[in-house]
Design an enzyme around this catalytic site. Structure first.
Site, mmCIF file in Angstrom:
data_model
loop_
_atom_site.group_PDB
_atom_site.id
_atom_site.type_symbol
_atom_site.label_atom_id
_atom_site.label_comp_id
_atom_site.label_asym_id
_atom_site.label_seq_id
_atom_site.Cartn_x
_atom_site.Cartn_y
_atom_site.Cartn_z
ATOM 1 N N ASP A 125 -10.877 -5.818 7.504
ATOM 2 C CA ASP A 125 -9.953 -4.971 7.046
ATOM 3 C C ASP A 125 -10.541 -4.358 5.913
ATOM 4 O OD1 ASP A 125 -6.891 -3.990 6.876
ATOM 5 O OD2 ASP A 125 -7.467 -4.767 4.947
ATOM 6 N N SER A 150 11.288 1.038 7.648
ATOM 7 C CA SER A 150 10.762 -0.375 7.343
ATOM 8 C C SER A 150 11.708 -1.397 7.777
ATOM 9 C CB SER A 150 10.226 -0.619 5.998
ATOM 10 O OG SER A 150 9.785 -1.980 5.894
ATOM 11 N N ARG A 151 11.349 -2.448 8.209
ATOM 12 C CA ARG A 151 12.146 -3.720 8.636
ATOM 13 C C ARG A 151 12.531 -4.326 7.371
ATOM 14 N NH1 ARG A 151 8.552 -7.075 12.702
ATOM 15 N NH2 ARG A 151 7.077 -6.507 11.356
ATOM 16 N N LYS A 156 -5.371 3.505 7.554
ATOM 17 C CA LYS A 156 -6.723 2.796 8.019
ATOM 18 C C LYS A 156 -6.446 1.310 8.262
ATOM 19 C CE LYS A 156 -8.120 0.043 4.907
ATOM 20 N NZ LYS A 156 -8.536 -1.404 4.995
ATOM 21 N N ILE A 195 0.782 -1.269 0.007
ATOM 22 C CA ILE A 195 0.092 -0.079 0.028
ATOM 23 C C ILE A 195 0.748 1.403 -0.078
ATOM 24 C CG2 ILE A 195 -0.193 0.410 2.521
ATOM 25 C CD1 ILE A 195 -3.108 0.622 -0.012
#
Length: 313
Positions: free
Chosen positions: A170, A37-38, A92, A15
């Site tokens: 979701d 980010s990992r 969201k 996303i």
């Protein structure tokens, strides 16, 4: 803060790459100054960090962050951002629980920074004109059908099946974000049945019955087992005829067959979100609407759990 909002994007999954990065690039109010980010999947030419603490210790100047992580881990990251006096954009759903979102709202107020709980589906082309049309009508009933193939839209996303991952809610919360925006009266849950695969901690389908404050029925049909045609539809019956929103709010049809749209929706859902975030930051305000999340929480509280066959991707 400079005139340009220096933004870090946290959680570089699909996303973020598909929606957030292009929307940020297309809005001159923002400059993407870092990704976090990992995974190593950042943006070419933009400094990349493993976690938000690493970013905070760097010499990168940051005004705001947009969080695209799974909801189960988002609260701690958002809280750290607010403690750094950074404005926060929440993808969201805004959190895994209502309580943690309330805490973030208090932290943002104390820090005098913006907190934005975003609902991208509200920026679909037909949503605002649907809201305007319904505002002058009497609703007699509404039916929401959100049926899609989880294997197509959420492949390999194990977190979405874990507790706090929401499961079929979701995508279902997108429907609720539209419904709570366009319906002229509030509604509340009366009963629900949630289908849980025997090997998962989140539901794959849900059948929810709501009622408006003046007694009108609203139904919600969610299913992640849909094959073939995918359905993202809201049908609202009124004393003046039937309003239909299709394709996740993109296509509005009024009783006379007309299909009005809101010109501001032409730029797309995520550009609309970033325009709103810039407006909030520049105006020194927050926007934390938890109505869709509250309905999801109520469904889990009121819903009967029904075990169904295992889900195997």
């Amino acid at each position: 803060m400079t005139d340009t909002i220096r933004l870090a994007l946290v959680g570089m999954g699909k996303i973020a790459h598909d929606q957030h990065v292009p929307a940020i690039a297309g809005n001159p109010a923002f400059e993407l100054v870092a990704t976090v980010s990992r995974s190593p999947n950042g943006v070419e030419g933009v400094p990349h960090f493993h976690d938000i603490d690493e970013l905070a210790k760097s010499d990168i100047a940051v005004d705001a962050v947009a969080l695209c992580t799974p909801p189960q881990v988002r609260h701690a990251i958002a809280a750290a951002a607010l403690e750094n006096n950074w404005h926060v954009f929440l993808e969201k759903p805004p959190g895994a629980t209502l309580a943690e979102v309330a805490v973030l709202e208090e932290l943002a107020a104390k820090a005098n920074v913006t907190l934005f709980a975003s609902w991208h589906s509200r920026y679909a082309l037909g949503v605002e004109p649907a809201r305007e049309w319904l505002s002058a009508r009497k609703v007699t009933s509404a039916a929401i059908t959100w049926r899609e193939d989880v294997r197509q839209w959420h492949p390999g996303q194990a977190w979405i099946w874990e507790a706090g991952g929401f499961g079929v809610f979701d995508p279902g919360i997108n429907a609720l974000s539209i419904a709570t925006h366009i319906m002229p009266q509030p509604f509340f849950i009366e009963q629900a049945t949630l289908d849980f695969p025997a090997n998962r901690d989140a539901p794959i389908a849900a059948d929810v019955a709501f009622r408006t404050t003046d007694g009108r029925p609203v139904t919600l049909d969610l299913d992640w087992r849909q094959e073939g045609h995918q359905s993202w539809d809201i049908v609202v019956e009124t004393t003046d005829g039937t309003l239909k929103l299709a394709e996740g709010g993109a296509v509005l049809t009024l009783p006379d067959g007309s299909t009005p749209h809101h010109e501001e929706g032409l730029h797309g859902e995520y550009p609309g979100l970033y325009a709103r975030f810039a407006e909030l930051v520049q105006g020194g305000r927050s926007d934390v609407d938890i109505a869709p999340l509250r309905h999801v929480a109520d469904a889990f509280m009121r819903g009967k759990r029904r075990e169904v066959e295992d889900f195997v991707e």
